[in-house]
Design a protein around this motif. Structure first.
Motif, mmCIF file in Angstrom:
data_model
loop_
_atom_site.group_PDB
_atom_site.id
_atom_site.type_symbol
_atom_site.label_atom_id
_atom_site.label_comp_id
_atom_site.label_asym_id
_atom_site.label_seq_id
_atom_site.Cartn_x
_atom_site.Cartn_y
_atom_site.Cartn_z
ATOM 1 N N ILE B 38 -25.879 -39.677 -2.248
ATOM 2 C CA ILE B 38 -25.963 -38.636 -3.031
ATOM 3 C C ILE B 38 -25.731 -37.049 -2.471
ATOM 4 O O ILE B 38 -24.770 -36.531 -2.919
ATOM 5 N N GLY B 39 -26.381 -36.925 -1.513
ATOM 6 C CA GLY B 39 -26.323 -35.526 -0.904
ATOM 7 C C GLY B 39 -24.788 -35.534 -0.150
ATOM 8 O O GLY B 39 -24.006 -34.591 -0.390
ATOM 9 N N MET B 40 -24.306 -36.624 0.326
ATOM 10 C CA MET B 40 -22.961 -36.590 1.010
ATOM 11 C C MET B 40 -21.951 -36.498 -0.112
ATOM 12 O O MET B 40 -21.079 -35.833 0.124
ATOM 13 N N GLY B 41 -22.297 -37.158 -1.289
ATOM 14 C CA GLY B 41 -21.192 -37.278 -2.145
ATOM 15 C C GLY B 41 -21.019 -35.949 -2.876
ATOM 16 O O GLY B 41 -19.978 -35.516 -3.039
ATOM 17 N N LEU B 42 -22.296 -35.177 -3.238
ATOM 18 C CA LEU B 42 -22.136 -33.860 -3.859
ATOM 19 C C LEU B 42 -21.384 -32.828 -2.596
ATOM 20 O O LEU B 42 -20.586 -31.877 -3.169
ATOM 21 N N ALA B 43 -21.770 -32.967 -1.490
ATOM 22 C CA ALA B 43 -21.096 -32.109 -0.514
ATOM 23 C C ALA B 43 -19.573 -32.105 -0.585
ATOM 24 O O ALA B 43 -18.977 -31.406 -0.519
ATOM 25 N N ALA B 82 -12.689 -23.633 8.809
ATOM 26 C CA ALA B 82 -13.606 -22.428 8.425
ATOM 27 C C ALA B 82 -14.256 -22.341 7.370
ATOM 28 O O ALA B 82 -15.480 -21.962 7.315
ATOM 29 N N LEU B 83 -13.727 -22.973 6.168
ATOM 30 C CA LEU B 83 -14.738 -22.943 5.016
ATOM 31 C C LEU B 83 -15.896 -23.743 5.159
ATOM 32 O O LEU B 83 -16.849 -23.212 4.609
ATOM 33 N N VAL B 84 -15.890 -24.923 5.742
ATOM 34 C CA VAL B 84 -17.218 -25.717 6.108
ATOM 35 C C VAL B 84 -18.168 -24.699 6.742
ATOM 36 O O VAL B 84 -19.217 -24.663 6.343
ATOM 37 N N GLN B 85 -17.726 -24.014 7.771
ATOM 38 C CA GLN B 85 -18.561 -23.291 8.605
ATOM 39 C C GLN B 85 -19.168 -22.222 7.817
ATOM 40 O O GLN B 85 -20.257 -21.876 7.794
ATOM 41 N N PHE B 86 -18.177 -21.467 6.921
ATOM 42 C CA PHE B 86 -18.595 -20.298 5.944
ATOM 43 C C PHE B 86 -19.700 -20.972 4.824
ATOM 44 O O PHE B 86 -20.595 -20.415 4.668
ATOM 45 N N VAL B 87 -19.368 -22.026 4.313
ATOM 46 C CA VAL B 87 -20.268 -22.519 3.397
ATOM 47 C C VAL B 87 -21.556 -22.856 3.700
ATOM 48 O O VAL B 87 -22.495 -22.574 3.191
ATOM 49 N N GLU B 88 -21.584 -23.336 4.846
ATOM 50 C CA GLU B 88 -22.917 -23.758 5.607
ATOM 51 C C GLU B 88 -23.734 -22.561 5.778
ATOM 52 O O GLU B 88 -24.911 -22.335 5.351
ATOM 53 N N MET B 89 -23.131 -21.438 6.577
ATOM 54 C CA MET B 89 -23.751 -20.228 6.549
ATOM 55 C C MET B 89 -24.063 -19.482 5.311
ATOM 56 O O MET B 89 -25.188 -18.999 5.105
ATOM 57 N N PHE B 90 -23.237 -19.720 4.297
ATOM 58 C CA PHE B 90 -23.799 -18.962 2.930
ATOM 59 C C PHE B 90 -24.777 -19.725 2.382
ATOM 60 O O PHE B 90 -25.894 -19.185 1.919
ATOM 61 N N PRO B 107 -21.182 -30.246 8.449
ATOM 62 C CA PRO B 107 -20.357 -30.682 9.664
ATOM 63 C C PRO B 107 -19.634 -31.990 9.687
ATOM 64 O O PRO B 107 -18.437 -31.816 10.218
ATOM 65 N N LEU B 108 -20.210 -32.782 9.165
ATOM 66 C CA LEU B 108 -19.298 -34.161 8.866
ATOM 67 C C LEU B 108 -17.897 -33.859 8.137
ATOM 68 O O LEU B 108 -17.279 -34.667 8.053
ATOM 69 N N ILE B 109 -18.089 -33.068 7.239
ATOM 70 C CA ILE B 109 -16.801 -32.957 6.171
ATOM 71 C C ILE B 109 -15.694 -32.577 6.529
ATOM 72 O O ILE B 109 -14.714 -32.796 6.309
ATOM 73 N N THR B 110 -15.752 -31.706 7.820
ATOM 74 C CA THR B 110 -14.600 -31.351 8.456
ATOM 75 C C THR B 110 -13.600 -32.479 8.866
ATOM 76 O O THR B 110 -12.368 -32.525 8.777
ATOM 77 N N THR B 111 -14.286 -33.549 9.412
ATOM 78 C CA THR B 111 -13.319 -34.515 9.656
ATOM 79 C C THR B 111 -13.419 -35.593 8.750
ATOM 80 O O THR B 111 -12.854 -36.939 9.088
ATOM 81 N N ASN B 112 -13.826 -35.520 7.545
ATOM 82 C CA ASN B 112 -13.801 -36.232 6.325
ATOM 83 C C ASN B 112 -12.220 -36.463 5.920
ATOM 84 O O ASN B 112 -11.801 -35.215 5.483
ATOM 85 N N CYS B 113 -11.672 -37.430 6.169
ATOM 86 C CA CYS B 113 -10.063 -37.243 5.713
ATOM 87 C C CYS B 113 -9.843 -37.216 4.166
ATOM 88 O O CYS B 113 -8.878 -36.887 3.806
ATOM 89 N N ALA B 114 -11.005 -37.430 3.316
ATOM 90 C CA ALA B 114 -10.821 -37.415 2.065
ATOM 91 C C ALA B 114 -10.497 -35.827 1.638
ATOM 92 O O ALA B 114 -9.625 -35.576 0.937
ATOM 93 N N VAL B 115 -11.318 -35.044 2.373
ATOM 94 C CA VAL B 115 -10.941 -33.554 2.032
ATOM 95 C C VAL B 115 -9.663 -33.147 2.523
ATOM 96 O O VAL B 115 -8.843 -32.480 1.506
ATOM 97 N N LEU B 116 -9.031 -33.233 3.536
ATOM 98 C CA LEU B 116 -7.879 -33.013 3.995
ATOM 99 C C LEU B 116 -6.858 -33.726 3.202
ATOM 100 O O LEU B 116 -5.840 -33.226 2.534
#
Lengths: 223, 191
Positions: B38-43, B82-90, B107-116
């Motif tokens: 659930i955590g990963m999916g929501l992220a 950059a967005l992932v880093q920013f969201v994390e900091m925010f 951090p996993l999401i940067t290389t999640n090919c679903a996002v790109l």
């Protein structure tokens, strides 16, 4: 020379990327409808992986540790753009077949994973050997899976008719469900082989390597 | 009505994991327990929607006017990183409870090919901004659905006695295949 060969050959069997390390699954599933597509994807990955390992290894003393992931991504992305342009120029039909998965090479965990785990710590020649070996192993694995699916799904191999007219194509194999089941069975087969070898040595059987996100580069980098 | 069809198509007919083969590494890797799933999916829902909207703007106002479309891949991945880093900091600063539950997945999401992948699909289908947002939200929801269902199945499978060679990833992949077969029934609808 022997270390070079060792780094090169580990990607071909002991660390075979999709089957043993369970990395880079999306293209493995998506582009293996036919053996030719799998092979083409593999060649694109060899190109990116060998060159990214080369560049990362060259720059390993220059790149600051804190921003290394961003640097690796930039290196990989520039190479992927090169591959895209080259494929558009010389292999346009293949480029169209692979579709969205050509730009997505950049997020293939193998590229970042090898940059982080190997190329950023080893000299140039070894890194290139590692990249070539891993890329070749990936190509072989994709071609193998593609051959299986094409053979049963279309009755052909690299576009050549193999099965006779009596063969009713098993379309399940070339659709998404077939890809998942086929890869699952191959992984189970690899585990069974390992366990068979272990048993003949008198060792207890073990569960196969799982896909653990920690094995992909991104997590390893985030302590 | 159009948006309704778009949502149904993105969640069920062209499910991002089960029909389009995107985001398989986290799909297999984080489906061992439903809490993690659930955590990963929501992220993914959160980041994919923001990333698709921002990359749409980048393409429209930066790359297209200056004829730089061939730099799409490199620009998009940098924006996402950059967005992932920013969201994390925010999140760390502003919403600590949310950061606690989603933080380790970011951090996993940067290389999640679903996002790109979602960002590129929106460009290739030439969606407008609103369509892009709706489509990426629905695709993320499709990812969440598939991930949570698979996690539920795997939690039960852990209790079953299966041959040791099949245990873990191989069985998870075969289960994903069966789920994909179920979703296959929607094929041809709402397209």
């Amino acid at each position: 020379m022997s270390t070079l060969w060792k780094e090169f050959s580990k990607g071909l069997w002991t660390d075979l990327p999709p089957f043993k390390l369970v990395l880079g699954l999306c293209p493995t599933l998506a582009v293996t409808k036919t053996a030719y597509n799998g092979f083409g994807m593999g060649v694109a990955v060899i190109f990116v992986l060998a060159l990214s390992n080369l560049l990362v290894s060259l720059l390993r003393k220059v790149i600051p540790a804190k921003v290394r992931i961003a640097c690796f991504i930039v290196v990989a992305a520039s190479l992927v753009v090169c591959v895209e342009l080259l494929m558009q120029a010389y292999a346009y039909p293949l480029y169209q077949q692979l579709g969205i998965f050509v730009p997505l090479i950049v997020v293939n965990c193998i590229i970042l994973g090898r940059a982080e785990a190997f190329a950023s710590k080893n000299p140039i020649l070894l890194s290139v050997a590692d990249g070539l070996g891993m890329g070749l192993g990936y190509t072989l694995a994709l071609t193998f899976l593609g051959s299986l699916r094409e053979l049963f799904g279309y009755g052909t191999w690299f576009g050549m008719q193999v099965m006779g007219g009596w063969y009713e194509p098993f379309t399940f194999m070339v659709e998404a469900p077939g890809a998942f089941v086929c890869l699952g069975l191959i992984l189970a087969g690899m585990n069974a082989l390992t366990n068979w070898q272990r048993r003949s040595k008198g060792l207890a059987p073990v569960q196969g390597p799982g896909h653990d996100c920690k094995s992909c580069g991104m997590c390893a980098c985030k302590e | 009505m159009d948006y309704f069809v778009l949502v149904i198509a993105a969640i069920f007919v062209n499910n991002i994991v089960l029909a389009q083969y995107l985001g398989n590494c986290p799909f297999i890797g984080t489906s061992k327990s439903s809490g993690v799933a659930i955590g990963m999916g929501l992220a993914v829902v959160f980041v994919a929607t923001m990333a698709a909207a921002i990359t749409w703007c980048v393409q429209k106002f930066l790359l297209a006017p200056y004829d730089l479309a061939y730099l799409q891949t490199i620009a998009f991945i940098l924006v996402i990183a950059a967005l992932v880093q920013f969201v994390e900091m925010f999140l760390k600063k502003a919403v600590p409870p949310l950061y606690k539950s989603l933080g380790i997945f970011l951090p996993l999401i940067t290389t999640n090919c679903a996002v790109l992948g979602i960002a590129i699909i929106c460009q290739r289908k030439e969606y407008g901004l609103v369509e892009t947002v709706v489509f990426s939200l629905a695709s993320g929801a499709g990812f969440l659905l598939a991930l949570v269902v698979l996690a539920g199945i795997r939690e039960r499978l852990d209790l079953a006695r299966v041959p040791i060679s099949l245990k873990g990833t191989p069985l998870a992949l075969i289960m994903a295949g069966l789920m994909s077969l179920t979703f296959f029934a929607f094929k041809g609808m709402a397209s």
